[in-house]
Write a protein that holds these residues in place. Structure first.
Motif, short mmCIF file in Angstrom:
data_model
loop_
_atom_site.label_atom_id
_atom_site.label_comp_id
_atom_site.label_asym_id
_atom_site.label_seq_id
_atom_site.Cartn_x
_atom_site.Cartn_y
_atom_site.Cartn_z
N ARG A 1 90.01 -41.72 15.78
CA ARG A 1 90.24 -40.35 16.23
C ARG A 1 89.01 -39.71 16.87
N GLY A 2 87.82 -39.98 16.33
CA GLY A 2 86.62 -39.38 16.89
C GLY A 2 86.44 -39.75 18.35
N ALA A 3 86.61 -41.02 18.68
CA ALA A 3 86.44 -41.47 20.05
C ALA A 3 87.54 -40.91 20.96
N VAL A 4 88.78 -40.93 20.48
CA VAL A 4 89.89 -40.46 21.32
C VAL A 4 89.76 -38.96 21.58
N MET A 5 89.40 -38.19 20.56
CA MET A 5 89.17 -36.76 20.75
C MET A 5 88.06 -36.52 21.78
N ALA A 6 87.01 -37.33 21.70
CA ALA A 6 85.89 -37.16 22.62
C ALA A 6 86.30 -37.49 24.05
N ILE A 7 87.08 -38.54 24.22
CA ILE A 7 87.52 -38.91 25.56
C ILE A 7 88.46 -37.84 26.12
N TYR A 8 89.31 -37.30 25.26
CA TYR A 8 90.15 -36.16 25.67
C TYR A 8 89.28 -35.01 26.16
N GLY A 9 88.28 -34.64 25.37
CA GLY A 9 87.38 -33.55 25.77
C GLY A 9 86.63 -33.87 27.04
N ALA A 10 86.19 -35.11 27.17
CA ALA A 10 85.46 -35.51 28.38
C ALA A 10 86.33 -35.41 29.61
N GLY A 11 87.62 -35.70 29.46
CA GLY A 11 88.52 -35.65 30.60
C GLY A 11 88.77 -34.24 31.09
N TYR A 12 89.17 -33.36 30.19
CA TYR A 12 89.55 -32.03 30.66
C TYR A 12 88.36 -31.16 31.03
N THR A 13 87.18 -31.41 30.43
CA THR A 13 86.02 -30.58 30.78
C THR A 13 85.40 -30.96 32.11
N TYR B 1 94.48 -25.21 23.84
CA TYR B 1 93.37 -25.75 23.06
C TYR B 1 93.74 -25.95 21.59
N VAL B 2 94.71 -25.21 21.10
CA VAL B 2 95.13 -25.35 19.71
C VAL B 2 96.03 -26.57 19.54
N VAL B 3 97.01 -26.70 20.41
CA VAL B 3 98.06 -27.69 20.17
C VAL B 3 97.67 -29.11 20.58
N CYS B 4 96.83 -29.26 21.60
CA CYS B 4 96.51 -30.63 22.05
C CYS B 4 95.72 -31.43 21.02
N PRO B 5 94.66 -30.88 20.41
CA PRO B 5 94.00 -31.65 19.35
C PRO B 5 94.95 -32.01 18.21
N LEU B 6 95.88 -31.10 17.88
CA LEU B 6 96.85 -31.39 16.83
C LEU B 6 97.74 -32.56 17.22
N MET B 7 98.20 -32.59 18.46
CA MET B 7 99.08 -33.66 18.91
C MET B 7 98.35 -34.99 18.98
N ILE B 8 97.12 -34.98 19.45
CA ILE B 8 96.34 -36.22 19.52
C ILE B 8 96.05 -36.74 18.11
N GLY B 9 95.67 -35.83 17.21
CA GLY B 9 95.43 -36.23 15.83
C GLY B 9 96.67 -36.72 15.13
N GLU B 10 97.82 -36.31 15.63
CA GLU B 10 99.10 -36.67 15.04
C GLU B 10 99.41 -38.16 15.16
N PHE B 11 99.04 -38.76 16.29
CA PHE B 11 99.41 -40.17 16.49
C PHE B 11 98.22 -41.11 16.58
N THR B 12 96.99 -40.61 16.53
CA THR B 12 95.81 -41.45 16.64
C THR B 12 95.35 -41.92 15.26
N PRO B 13 95.12 -43.21 15.05
CA PRO B 13 94.58 -43.68 13.77
C PRO B 13 93.27 -42.98 13.43
N VAL B 14 93.07 -42.65 12.17
CA VAL B 14 91.91 -41.87 11.75
C VAL B 14 90.61 -42.51 12.19
#
Length: 432
Positions: free
Chosen positions: A354-366, A338-351
């Motif tokens: 980022r909100g949408a990509v983070m949300a889709i990431y969360g929607a997928g794993y939950t 949970y610590v490293v994945c948001p960091l990695m996604i934020g690393e390459f996603t345009p700012v």
């Protein structure tokens, strides 16, 4: 190869007030997870009062996630256009309102509907909170704040379980829901008074001169897919902890409600140590020049495999104390992801995306939150004894952890994603 975003972020200072916002968001996640744990903590009284079978209780646990992913994605696109501080406030109000109907006498249907509404309100919480916090910290300084934000979840359980269990034992499970509703409103009042929008979003976007890219380039990247797969197994473990760990202690191992309330915090205490250590170690490794493949990808994936192997020993645990220890260690190790994945996604996603990509990431794993409680309920109901069913259910989780950890090791290469997307933007500067 150094990515432009990382190079730019090194010249950005952490703004004044960043840690105050981090504390408020930590408390936001604390309330969020206290809301989640209450059904599992009160599982046996709820099953007794409403005469629910294990399958029905498994459905109740899963119902929280029916709209969880859908709302997470929808709100993820909203926060690309609306300030996160107003979205966070709206979510907290929804949580509070959804708790109050349970103060009175309710049936299974009402309880299920309120959990669905609560899940819809909590689905976007983690991704919106991370997006809001990342507006206060540049990339290379996000490791520890991300770990602290994640620990809102653990401390939500550690703090809430004794208090809620005392309410359940002394006054009944209905009042535990009402107490959580009041706490949610109190957080909303504090956020109105102290919450602010972070100043770094516009600064980062200007500094990197980033060009948005098609979402397919982000969502089909191997690192994004690896993060969803790896986090899915960790959330499977978390969902079982939220819904089934306390009933396992009471009906499987024979503990009392009071004893189970004390033991229920152990996975979260151990998980808190793992997550904080991961965030700090990742930040130290980055400062020493290690690649994010090692400092983030490998650091998050290896504990999944290790945790799965530990949990797979449950049938051979022998004593109740050993069985509890195996579950605590196995599930707790998985929290590193949970610590490293948001960091990695934020690393390459345009700012700006980022909100949408983070949300889709969360929607997928939950989505694991829908599957795991139902699977456990069916296994327990069809097993020869309750204890056999619980053990089989946790072993299934162990297999999922090992497989997804191996997938993470194969797919998590964030620096390669940065280079690939930088080349893509250079070749196609205009975003249709």
């Amino acid at each position: 190869m150094a990515a432009p975003a990382t190079t730019a972020s090194t010249s950005i200072k952490t703004p004044k007030g960043a840690w105050r916002i981090t504390l408020l968001l930590f408390l936001f996640m604390l309330v969020n997870f206290a809301d989640k744990i209450v059904v599992g903590l009160a599982g046996v009284p709820i099953m007794t009062d409403l005469k629910l079978s294990p399958e029905q209780f498994g459905l109740l646990g899963s119902s929280f996630f029916f709209l969880f992913s859908i709302s997470a994605i929808a709100v993820g696109f909203v926060v690309n256009r609306i300030e996160t501080r107003w979205v966070l406030l709206a979510l907290a109000v929804i949580w509070s309102i959804a708790q109050f109907p349970m103060v009175g006498d309710v049936g299974f249907t009402t309880l299920l509907i309120c959990r669905v509404i609560l899940g819809a309100g909590e689905g976007p919480a983690a991704s919106v909170a991370l997006h809001a916090m990342y507006k206060w910290f540049p990339d290379e300084r996000r490791g520890l704040p991300t770990a602290l934000l994640s620990q809102g979840a653990a401390f939500g359980v550690i703090v809430a379980v004794p208090a809620l269990n005392a309410i359940i034992v002394s006054f009944g499970w209905h009042y535990a829901f009402g107490a959580l509703g009041l706490v949610g409103l109190l957080w909303g009042a504090a956020w109105i008074a102290l919450g602010r929008e972070g100043p770094l979003a516009d600064t980062e976007t200007t500094a990197t001169k980033e060009t948005p890219v098609p979402y397919t380039q982000l969502l089909l990247s191997r690192t994004f897919i690896g993060c969803v797969a790896a986090s899915f197994s960790a959330y499977w473990a978390l969902s079982l902890g939220l819904t089934w760990f306390t009933p396992f202690l009471i009906k499987g191992l024979g503990l009392s409600q009071q004893q189970a309330g004390l033991v229920s915090v152990l996975p979260w205490i151990f998980g808190a140590v793992v997550v904080l250590a991961t965030g700090l170690l990742s930040q130290v490794l980055m400062a020493r020049g290690l690649s994010t493949r090692l400092a983030r990808g490998v650091l998050g994936s290896v504990p999944l495999v290790a945790g799965g192997l530990v949990m797979a020993m449950l049938p051979y645990g022998g004593s109740p104390a050993m069985q509890i220890a195996l579950i605590v260690i196995g599930s707790g190790l998985s929290g590193a992801i949970y610590v490293v994945c948001p960091l990695m996604i934020g690393e390459f996603t345009p700012v700006r995306q980022r909100g949408a990509v983070m949300a889709i990431y969360g929607a997928g794993y939950t989505l694991a939150g829908i599957v795991a409680p139902i699977v456990m309920g069916k296994v327990v109901q069809n097993a020869a004894t309750a204890l056999d069913g619980y053990v089989q259910g946790f072993v299934i989780n162990a297999v999922v952890l090992v497989v997804s950890g191996l997938v993470g090791l194969a797919l998590l290469w964030p620096e390669s994603e940065r280079a690939r997307l930088a080349a893509y933007r250079a070749a196609m500067p205009k975003f249709a």
